[in-house]
Design a protein around this motif. Structure first.
Motif, PDB file in Angstrom:
ATOM      1  N   ALA A  61       4.775   3.784  -0.070  1.00 19.16           N
ATOM      2  CA  ALA A  61       4.904   2.318  -0.032  1.00 19.16           C
ATOM      3  C   ALA A  61       6.329   1.883   0.311  1.00 19.16           C
ATOM      4  O   ALA A  61       6.568   0.708   0.582  1.00 19.16           O
TER       5      ALA A  61
ATOM      6  N   ALA B 238       0.820  -1.222   0.000  1.00 21.17           N
ATOM      7  CA  ALA B 238       0.000   0.000   0.000  1.00 21.17           C
ATOM      8  C   ALA B 238       0.850   1.267   0.000  1.00 21.17           C
ATOM      9  O   ALA B 238       1.893   1.329   0.651  1.00 21.17           O
TER      10      ALA B 238
ATOM     11  N   THR C 127       1.374   8.075  -8.100  1.00 22.11           N
ATOM     12  CA  THR C 127       0.221   7.565  -7.364  1.00 22.11           C
ATOM     13  C   THR C 127       0.184   6.044  -7.439  1.00 22.11           C
ATOM     14  O   THR C 127       0.240   5.460  -8.524  1.00 22.11           O
ATOM     15  N   GLY C 128       0.133   5.417  -6.266  1.00 25.51           N
ATOM     16  CA  GLY C 128       0.081   3.951  -6.206  1.00 25.51           C
ATOM     17  C   GLY C 128       1.473   3.349  -6.236  1.00 25.51           C
ATOM     18  O   GLY C 128       2.468   4.035  -6.484  1.00 25.51           O
ATOM     19  N   ASN C 129       1.518   2.050  -5.961  1.00 24.13           N
ATOM     20  CA  ASN C 129       2.796   1.345  -5.936  1.00 24.13           C
ATOM     21  C   ASN C 129       3.044   0.730  -7.312  1.00 24.13           C
ATOM     22  O   ASN C 129       2.489  -0.308  -7.647  1.00 24.13           O
ATOM     23  N   LEU C 130       3.887   1.404  -8.101  1.00 21.31           N
ATOM     24  CA  LEU C 130       4.135   0.939  -9.467  1.00 21.31           C
ATOM     25  C   LEU C 130       5.348   0.002  -9.543  1.00 21.31           C
ATOM     26  O   LEU C 130       5.756  -0.428 -10.609  1.00 21.31           O
TER      27      LEU C 130
ATOM     28  N   ASP D  71       2.083   5.170  -2.179  1.00 23.22           N
ATOM     29  CA  ASP D  71       2.615   5.688  -3.440  1.00 23.22           C
ATOM     30  C   ASP D  71       4.079   5.289  -3.600  1.00 23.22           C
ATOM     31  O   ASP D  71       4.791   5.063  -2.615  1.00 23.22           O
ATOM     32  N   SER D  72       4.523   5.264  -4.857  1.00 20.41           N
ATOM     33  CA  SER D  72       5.932   4.964  -5.119  1.00 20.41           C
ATOM     34  C   SER D  72       6.671   6.236  -5.535  1.00 20.41           C
ATOM     35  O   SER D  72       6.052   7.269  -5.803  1.00 20.41           O
TER      36      SER D  72
ATOM     37  N   THR E 297       5.081  -6.146  -7.089  1.00 21.86           N
ATOM     38  CA  THR E 297       3.958  -7.020  -7.453  1.00 21.86           C
ATOM     39  C   THR E 297       3.612  -7.852  -6.214  1.00 21.86           C
ATOM     40  O   THR E 297       4.449  -8.009  -5.330  1.00 21.86           O
TER      41      THR E 297
END
Ligand SMILES: Cc1cc2nc3c(=O)[nH]c(=O)nc-3n(C[C@H](O)[C@H](O)[C@H](O)COP(=O)(O)OP(=O)(O)OC[C@H]3O[C@@H](n4cnc5c(N)ncnc54)[C@H](O)[C@@H]3O)c2cc1C
Length: 365
Positions: A220, A88, A103-106, A90-91, A109
């Motif tokens: 994250a 969970a 925005t988000g964990n890019l 941001d990256s 996996t």
């Protein structure tokens, strides 16, 4: 004191692959000894203890993934606790021009982790073997055909005679450290010398903090960096953030005096001043590990050699069986590949020894 003894099988290397081969052979009733160069088992599975005896920080392998059934089955069988990798938040993308928040964990996996560290895999396998089957501090220096149809395995403390040998050492390392007396075919020698050692040219850095403060900022802990020294960074905290840690990979060639300061400065630029002073900073340079990396490790890059057909066939008159993750046809490089290669080598020994006993007992006559 020098020793001389005889076993059906000698397994060289007590990493995941050698231990998987040894447990399969022991379960099939073969008399074996596993010789390990280091004073510990696990090889590239190495977990640093923390103040909580049930949680550790991985300095080698960290994750396993869906579809890695051998790892999953072993965790179930041996009661090895696992948990989901934290994803969970941001990256961050770090470039020479500055850092961008995405925005988000890019980066990450979905994967699973071992609560007590990945070395628990090795401990669980070793627990299936009789204690006397595992000898530490026994680096193998030579393997010779002994003229009676078997192999002599030499270490600085003695010689072990074996019907079969499982070589569960990265092939390029085996060729550099073990003398085969010129008995290996030239194509196999060329192949083994050229096969990369997975993660062998990498330094893993683990920064252990009192708490996972980056999560409080909605981050994250996942970073892709074009500046380094860490090129990628991930959250390596335990379940519920305890122990709290970030880890990153760097090219081993960048580990020079001043490296640790460069790492903490990078972490502070990314995550703020709290990141500048980890409670502990582990730097594990795998290229400097005598029992992982051959001297050529930084120049070996052809990963298409992993799982090569020559590794699937025994050498030295059918008595030398290849293991190690580099020889796996599936999941090569991963713990899963190491377990699969060990199981395949054990099957190869069993097939060869049962056909030999068929010949002796006249079944195939
Ligand atoms: C930094 C890093 C991160 C990784 N991350 C992951 C991950 O997240 N997930 C994953 O699945 N995999 C990961 N891996 C890969 C994983 O660790 C390996 O695939 C696996 O541990 C290899 O097991 P092995 O038994 O084939 O080899 P090794 O673990 O290298 O075992 C070989 C053993 O042989 C011994 N040995 C060497 N030479 C001799 C000799 N002459 N005589 C006797 N003994 C000898 C060594 O000491 C060692 O114990 C990572 C590896 C590293 C280094």
């Amino acid at each position: 004191m020098s020793h001389q003894d005889s076993h059906d099988v000698v397994v060289i290397g007590a990493g995941a692959s050698g231990l998987a081969a040894a447990t399969a052979l022991h379960a099939a009733g073969r008399d074996l000894v596993a010789l390990e160069a280091r004073d510990r088992i696990g090889g590239r599975l190495l977990s640093a203890p923390t103040s909580n005896p049930e949680r550790a920080l991985d300095l080698g392998a960290t994750w396993f993934w869906d579809g890695e059934e051998r790892v999953r089955a072993l965790t179930m069988l041996s009661g090895i606790a696992t948990f989901d990798q934290h994803l969970a938040g941001d990256s961050l993308l770090q470039e020479t021009t500055g850092t961008r928040r995405l925005t988000g964990n890019l980066m990450d996996t979905p994967s699973r982790r071992f609560t007590a560290g990945s070395q628990a895999i090795a401990t669980a396998l070793a627990a299936m073997l009789p204690t006397e089957s595992l000898r530490l501090n026994e680096p193998v220096t030579a393997i010779h055909m002994n003229g009676q149809g078997g192999l002599d395995v030499l270490t600085p403390t003695g010689t072990v005679h074996a019907e079969h040998v499982v070589l569960a050492v990265p092939p390029a390392l085996a060729l550099e450290r073990i003398d085969f007396g010129g008995a290996l075919p030239a194509d196999l020698v060329r192949l083994a010398r050229s096969t990369p050692v997975w993660m062998g040219a990498v330094a893993k850095v683990v920064a252990h903090y009192p708490r996972a403060f980056w999560r409080e900022e909605g981050l994250a802990g996942a970073v892709f960096s074009r500046t380094g020294p860490l090129q990628e960074i991930h959250d390596m905290s335990g379940p519920d953030g305890e122990p709290a840690a970030l880890f990153g990979f760097a090219h081993a060639r960048t580990v020079r005096p001043g490296f640790e300061q460069a790492v903490t400065a990078q972490l502070a630029r990314l995550f703020g001043p709290a990141a500048a002073t980890p409670a502990v900073l582990h730097v594990q340079d795998w290229s400097a590990e005598r029992w992982t990396a051959p001297s050529t490790v930084r120049h070996l890059a052809d990963h298409s050699l992993f799982g090569h057909p020559l590794y699937q066939r025994p050498a030295l008159d059918g008595r030398l069986h290849w293991a190690s993750t580099e020889t796996a046809t599936d999941h090569a490089g991963h713990i899963e590949g190491a377990l699969a290669a060990g199981a395949r080598a054990a099957q190869s020994v069993l097939a060869a020894s049962s056909s030999a006993s068929d010949v002796t007992s006249g079944v195939t006559a």
